[in-house]
Design an enzyme around this catalytic site. Sequence first.
Site, short mmCIF file in Angstrom:
data_model
loop_
_atom_site.label_atom_id
_atom_site.label_comp_id
_atom_site.label_asym_id
_atom_site.label_seq_id
_atom_site.Cartn_x
_atom_site.Cartn_y
_atom_site.Cartn_z
N SER A 109 0.83 -1.20 0.00
CA SER A 109 0.00 0.00 0.00
C SER A 109 0.87 1.26 0.00
O SER A 109 1.67 1.44 -0.90
CB SER A 109 -0.96 -0.05 1.20
OG SER A 109 -1.97 0.90 1.06
N ASP A 139 -2.36 6.02 -4.06
CA ASP A 139 -1.22 5.30 -3.47
C ASP A 139 -0.80 4.19 -4.44
O ASP A 139 -1.42 4.00 -5.49
CB ASP A 139 -1.58 4.78 -2.08
CG ASP A 139 -2.70 3.75 -2.09
OD1 ASP A 139 -3.43 3.67 -3.09
OD2 ASP A 139 -2.84 3.01 -1.10
N ASP A 147 -1.13 1.00 -4.75
CA ASP A 147 -2.05 -0.07 -5.17
C ASP A 147 -3.43 0.46 -5.54
O ASP A 147 -4.35 -0.31 -5.79
CB ASP A 147 -2.13 -1.18 -4.13
CG ASP A 147 -2.82 -0.74 -2.85
OD1 ASP A 147 -2.58 0.40 -2.42
OD2 ASP A 147 -3.57 -1.54 -2.25
N ASP A 184 -5.94 2.11 -4.03
CA ASP A 184 -7.19 2.03 -3.25
C ASP A 184 -7.38 3.27 -2.38
O ASP A 184 -8.38 3.37 -1.65
CB ASP A 184 -7.27 0.74 -2.43
CG ASP A 184 -6.21 0.63 -1.35
OD1 ASP A 184 -5.33 1.52 -1.27
OD2 ASP A 184 -6.25 -0.35 -0.58
#
Length: 462
Positions: A106, A250, A252, A254
């Site tokens: 993340s 970010d 990833d 999400d």
Amino acid sequence: MTLIKSISGIRGTIGGKPEENLTPIDTVNFASAYGTWIKEQRNKEKYKVVVGRDARISGQMIQGLVMQTLVGLGIDVVDLGLSTTPTVEMAVKLEHADGGIILTASHNPKEWNALKLLNKEGEFLNAEEGQKIIDYVQKSNFDFAEVDDLGQVYRNDAYIDLHIEEVLKHQLVDVDKVKKAKLRVVFDGVNSTGGISIPPLLEMMGVEVIKLYCEPTGHFPHNPEPLAKHLTALSEAVVKEKADFGITVDPDVDRLAFMDENGEMFGEEYTLVSIADYVLSKKKGTTVSNLSSSRALRDVTEKHGETYYASAVGEVNVVAKMKEVDAVIGGEGNGGIIDPQLHYGRDSLIGVALFLTHFAEKEMTMSALKASYPQYFMAKEKVQLTPDLDVDGILKTIETRYSNEDVTTIDGVKIDFPENWVHLRKSNTEPIIRIYTEAQSQQEADDLAQKFITELQEIAQA
């Protein structure tokens, strides 16, 4: 260097010694435990797991280890390669798979990586399921497949495109309205998979995109957590390019954050607030965020004559509450948007598309849009404790001391005062109490946090 095993997966820094860092041995053990758990869920002849990763430098190595471990357990793997967390979540459902693994740490820096684990619904495992996998790792009681029963790896590069298609078909996404607005934005992809997912979506909605750091090399050009202090290049580019606003995610994809036309942060908390405002203007229903998220969502929800609910912190808890109250929109104050019409996971692609539609409809500047919402300010602090202290007992004392106020205890102690609030939670990984406050000025939020830091220290020393 650290290895953290938790109910949400395994996370650690690359290199070093096994069980102290995320090494190949730890990766294989954890993938073996997850594959074993998958096979215990349903009695089938063939099992299938979707695997995708962000652009971290270690991603290819970790993905190879994970996929071949699953193959060794007799599980087929759908390899998405470079992908996003929400894309993997959607692919699990579209593939009718038994689960999914996302390889991403993340917003953590490049030396970190992690295995995030999904069930057959494409949703994160709950606490009980996560604990089972930790138990399996400790026992190392794995039964691998014989040679004729090994799994297969199937490559599928189409899922980001499929994800974008699903977003554009969403009933509240108005592509024509956005195209007519002739928007110009700057997007910072932090050299991860946001760079190969968000710009194509923006372009299909007729938005002119100035790209920053959109090559998925995994060499993050700045700290990848989308906070103002890390986004100076985006801020400068928005002003220089005379853009309508800036967007960042970010690694990833999400968490979603916006920047106004002056290069000032719109505020991660207000990502969910503004999108909820738009959704509720079109569709009646409840909203959900976690206890540490802004009160502004409650205010906006009530403005539309609807009811707001709070969950414990953590995406899995937000999703559970959303299902319980049949929420039309929800998420977390860190820029995580969960739209159940698409899937139950934080998804920056649907967040971008809904926000663009909202912005095009409002016909005002980004700064004016922010000013139209209730203005709150947050402070986030922590108190370091010695390991021998009874943290639960300290929090119980606070709960008793403020029993005449509006107190919630589903996750630590949250005290809702008429004009502000404080949320106290103990960390699961270190001897600290986290202190979140929100008020109508930054000074007030800071003062409230300091007041509770002092109280906690006094109770601890008593």
